[in-house]
Every structure is written in C-alpha cells, then in structure tokens.
Design a protein around this motif. Structure first.
Motif, PDB file in Angstrom:
ATOM      1  N   ASN A   1     -80.528  70.450  32.534  1.00 26.14           N
ATOM      2  CA  ASN A   1     -79.858  69.709  31.461  1.00 26.14           C
ATOM      3  C   ASN A   1     -78.380  70.043  31.315  1.00 26.14           C
ATOM      4  OD1 ASN A   1     -80.351  72.309  30.434  1.00 26.14           O
ATOM      5  ND2 ASN A   1     -80.477  71.555  28.333  1.00 26.14           N
ATOM      6  N   GLY A   2     -77.805  70.720  32.312  1.00 24.16           N
ATOM      7  CA  GLY A   2     -76.387  71.010  32.215  1.00 24.16           C
ATOM      8  C   GLY A   2     -75.873  71.829  33.380  1.00 24.16           C
ATOM      9  N   ILE A   3     -74.553  71.877  33.469  1.00 21.90           N
ATOM     10  CA  ILE A   3     -73.895  72.651  34.519  1.00 21.90           C
ATOM     11  C   ILE A   3     -72.609  73.221  33.944  1.00 21.90           C
ATOM     12  CG2 ILE A   3     -72.588  70.714  35.524  1.00 21.90           C
ATOM     13  CD1 ILE A   3     -73.437  71.929  38.305  1.00 21.90           C
ATOM     14  N   GLY A   4     -72.303  74.463  34.322  1.00 22.99           N
ATOM     15  CA  GLY A   4     -71.099  75.104  33.813  1.00 22.99           C
ATOM     16  C   GLY A   4     -70.484  76.023  34.847  1.00 22.99           C
ATOM     17  N   ILE A   5     -69.206  76.315  34.654  1.00 24.68           N
ATOM     18  CA  ILE A   5     -68.469  77.183  35.572  1.00 24.68           C
ATOM     19  C   ILE A   5     -67.640  78.164  34.761  1.00 24.68           C
ATOM     20  CG2 ILE A   5     -66.488  75.642  35.845  1.00 24.68           C
ATOM     21  CD1 ILE A   5     -67.973  77.323  38.830  1.00 24.68           C
ATOM     22  N   SER A   6     -67.705  79.433  35.141  1.00 21.55           N
ATOM     23  CA  SER A   6     -66.891  80.479  34.521  1.00 21.55           C
ATOM     24  C   SER A   6     -65.696  80.734  35.420  1.00 21.55           C
ATOM     25  CB  SER A   6     -67.697  81.772  34.368  1.00 21.55           C
ATOM     26  OG  SER A   6     -68.760  81.596  33.473  1.00 21.55           O
ATOM     27  N   MET A   7     -64.496  80.639  34.859  1.00 23.96           N
ATOM     28  CA  MET A   7     -63.281  80.810  35.636  1.00 23.96           C
ATOM     29  C   MET A   7     -62.453  81.956  35.057  1.00 23.96           C
ATOM     30  SD  MET A   7     -62.182  76.903  36.470  1.00 23.96           S
ATOM     31  CE  MET A   7     -63.023  75.879  35.271  1.00 23.96           C
ATOM     32  N   ASN A   8     -62.204  82.964  35.882  1.00 23.46           N
ATOM     33  CA  ASN A   8     -61.433  84.122  35.477  1.00 23.46           C
ATOM     34  C   ASN A   8     -59.946  83.771  35.579  1.00 23.46           C
ATOM     35  OD1 ASN A   8     -60.691  86.678  34.741  1.00 23.46           O
ATOM     36  ND2 ASN A   8     -61.320  87.646  36.652  1.00 23.46           N
TER      37      ASN A   8
END
Length: 131
Positions: free
Chosen positions: A53-60
C-alpha cells in the motif's frame, strides 16, 4: 522537492507515496538527490521501503550540500485509487533504520507515514498531498 535555503539539520529525510487501490503493481521506483553532488537511490535498495500500500525512500542529505533537490519516481502497471504523497524533513538526527521504521497509514505524518514509536517526532510533520 527543492530547498530554497540550506537546511540546518541534514539527516535522513523521507519521501513516500501511499495508495488506496490495493497492490498497484510498482514496476520501478527510485529516488534522487541533486546538489553539488548526485545520489541515486535504487528500486528496492537499502534506503527504500516497498509495501503493498505504499513506497518510500530515505535520503541522507549531503553534509556539504547547500540547497538539495529531492525526488521520488514510481512506475506502476495499474490505475485507480487515490494516491497520497508526503515529504518529511528530519528535525533531529536519525539513523537509516529509524527513518525506515514506518508503515503506510492515513493516521501518519502527512497522511502517509506512521511511526509507531517516538521517531515520528523527529520529523517536521509537513502536510501531505493527494491525487
């Protein structure tokens, strides 16, 4: 998302999309950070959370970067439903694991990211968008 001034806190910011149409069949997704340098975050790489139900990205955010430009791209093989997007800026230093410790929920930050512990308070809780 383009920063107009240099952010004071540079840690793991999160961009994510949640949907209501069940598994929409993501065929590709990636994130990008552009500043004085370039960083690509690959599909299903270590910085990505990919659920039904979703997608996410962590960006430093780059330590020496001035005004970063961040983007999350997704490709799907299905249409329909409602999509909710959010960008959450870390207001405190967080680890990659902490930044990824969310589920996708309408009761979360920006109507997308639900942190079950205090990590949610490490983000600015900016309002989300929908289409």
């Amino acid at each position: 998302m383009d920063w107009l001034t240099t952010p004071i806190v540079k840690s793991y910011d999160v961009m994510a999309i949640r949907w209501t149409a069940g598994n929409i069949g993501i065929t590709d997704a990636w994130g990008e950070q552009v500043c004085e340098k370039y960083q690509m975050y690959s599909f299903n790489g270590s910085n990505m959370v990919n659920k039904s139900n979703g997608i996410g990205i962590s960006m430093n955010l780059f330590d020496n970067g001035s005004t970063p430009k961040l983007a999350l791209y997704i490709y799907s093989n299905k249409n329909g439903g409602t999509y909710y997007g959010t960008y959450q800026h870390a207001v405190r230093s967080v680890t990659l694991a902490q930044s990824k410790s969310y589920t996708f929920s309408s009761s979360g930050l920006g109507g997308v990211l639900n942190y079950s512990d205090s990590i949610g308070s490490y983000y600015d809780n900016m309002q989300g968008v929908s289409i």
